[in-house]
Design a protein around this motif. Structure first.
Motif, short mmCIF file in Angstrom:
data_model
loop_
_atom_site.label_atom_id
_atom_site.label_comp_id
_atom_site.label_asym_id
_atom_site.label_seq_id
_atom_site.Cartn_x
_atom_site.Cartn_y
_atom_site.Cartn_z
N HIS A 121 0.82 -1.22 0.00
CA HIS A 121 0.00 0.00 0.00
C HIS A 121 0.86 1.27 0.00
CE1 HIS A 121 -3.66 -2.25 0.33
NE2 HIS A 121 -3.35 -2.75 1.51
N LEU A 122 1.92 1.26 0.80
CA LEU A 122 2.78 2.44 0.86
C LEU A 122 3.58 2.63 -0.42
CD1 LEU A 122 3.84 2.13 4.57
CD2 LEU A 122 2.66 4.09 3.55
N ARG A 123 3.99 1.52 -1.04
CA ARG A 123 4.68 1.62 -2.33
C ARG A 123 3.74 2.24 -3.37
NH1 ARG A 123 9.71 2.40 -2.99
NH2 ARG A 123 10.97 0.61 -3.37
N ALA A 158 3.45 5.91 -2.68
CA ALA A 158 4.65 6.63 -3.13
C ALA A 158 4.59 6.85 -4.63
CB ALA A 158 5.91 5.86 -2.74
N GLY A 159 4.13 5.85 -5.36
CA GLY A 159 3.99 6.00 -6.81
C GLY A 159 2.97 7.05 -7.18
N GLN A 160 1.86 7.07 -6.47
CA GLN A 160 0.83 8.06 -6.75
C GLN A 160 1.31 9.47 -6.45
OE1 GLN A 160 -2.36 6.50 -4.41
NE2 GLN A 160 -3.05 5.11 -6.02
N VAL A 161 2.03 9.63 -5.35
CA VAL A 161 2.57 10.95 -5.01
C VAL A 161 3.58 11.38 -6.07
CG1 VAL A 161 3.96 12.26 -3.33
CG2 VAL A 161 2.16 10.72 -2.53
N ALA A 162 4.42 10.44 -6.53
CA ALA A 162 5.43 10.76 -7.54
C ALA A 162 4.79 11.19 -8.86
CB ALA A 162 6.34 9.56 -7.77
N GLU A 163 3.61 10.66 -9.15
CA GLU A 163 2.93 10.99 -10.41
C GLU A 163 2.05 12.24 -10.32
OE1 GLU A 163 0.80 7.43 -11.33
OE2 GLU A 163 2.61 6.30 -11.79
N HIS A 214 9.93 9.84 1.40
CA HIS A 214 9.52 9.48 2.76
C HIS A 214 8.61 8.25 2.74
CE1 HIS A 214 8.51 10.00 6.96
NE2 HIS A 214 7.23 10.03 6.66
N THR A 215 7.62 8.26 1.88
CA THR A 215 6.68 7.14 1.79
C THR A 215 7.38 5.88 1.32
OG1 THR A 215 4.96 8.75 1.28
CG2 THR A 215 4.42 6.46 0.90
N ALA A 216 8.28 6.01 0.38
CA ALA A 216 9.04 4.84 -0.10
C ALA A 216 9.92 4.27 1.01
CB ALA A 216 9.88 5.22 -1.32
N ALA A 217 10.50 5.15 1.83
CA ALA A 217 11.34 4.69 2.94
C ALA A 217 10.51 3.95 3.98
CB ALA A 217 12.07 5.88 3.59
N ILE A 218 9.33 4.45 4.28
CA ILE A 218 8.44 3.74 5.22
C ILE A 218 8.03 2.40 4.64
CG2 ILE A 218 6.21 3.80 6.39
CD1 ILE A 218 6.49 6.85 6.49
#
Length: 118
Positions: free
Chosen positions: A40-42, A45-50, A74-78
């Motif tokens: 879910h966090l991955r 992170a993808g959605q935030v990046a896009e 941050h989200t990718a690290a979590i």
């Protein structure tokens, strides 16, 4: 074990060290939940990046892009931390099962020495 002339009463009632136990199925379920959080966090992170910064003025777009980059990282690290936790829990299960199997095998091998044969 306490004994007297008439009976055996069992182990002494003095306080002992806390017992540590592991239920592999419970740890397995928890590791799957950590895996789900990772997925879910991955995805987040993808959605935030896009996310787009279109529509902002150039100074605001720059700040928004920096914000998105920081939150993506941050989200990718979590997410990675969740995956590390899940892997560690699976390793603990494997280690426990390996050690338990080894202990059982040694116990069976020694059984002839600890039982009285008549």
């Amino acid at each position: 074990m306490h004994t007297d002339a008439h009976r055996t009463t069992g182990p002494p009632t003095t306080p002992s060290a806390p017992e540590m136990a592991m239920v592999p199925t419970s740890v397995g379920r928890a590791s799957r939940e950590w895996d789900e959080q990772h997925v879910h966090l991955r995805a987040a992170a993808g959605q935030v990046a896009e996310a787009s910064t279109a529509g902002f003025t150039p100074p605001a777009a720059h700040a928004a892009a920096a914000f998105l980059d920081a939150w993506t990282a941050h989200t990718a690290a979590i997410a990675q931390g969740c995956e590390v936790q899940a892997d560690a829990m699976r390793a603990a299960i494997t280690d426990w099962l390996d050690r338990d199997a080894g202990s059982a095998a040694r116990g069976w091998a020694l059984l002839g020495f600890v039982e009285e044969l008549r």
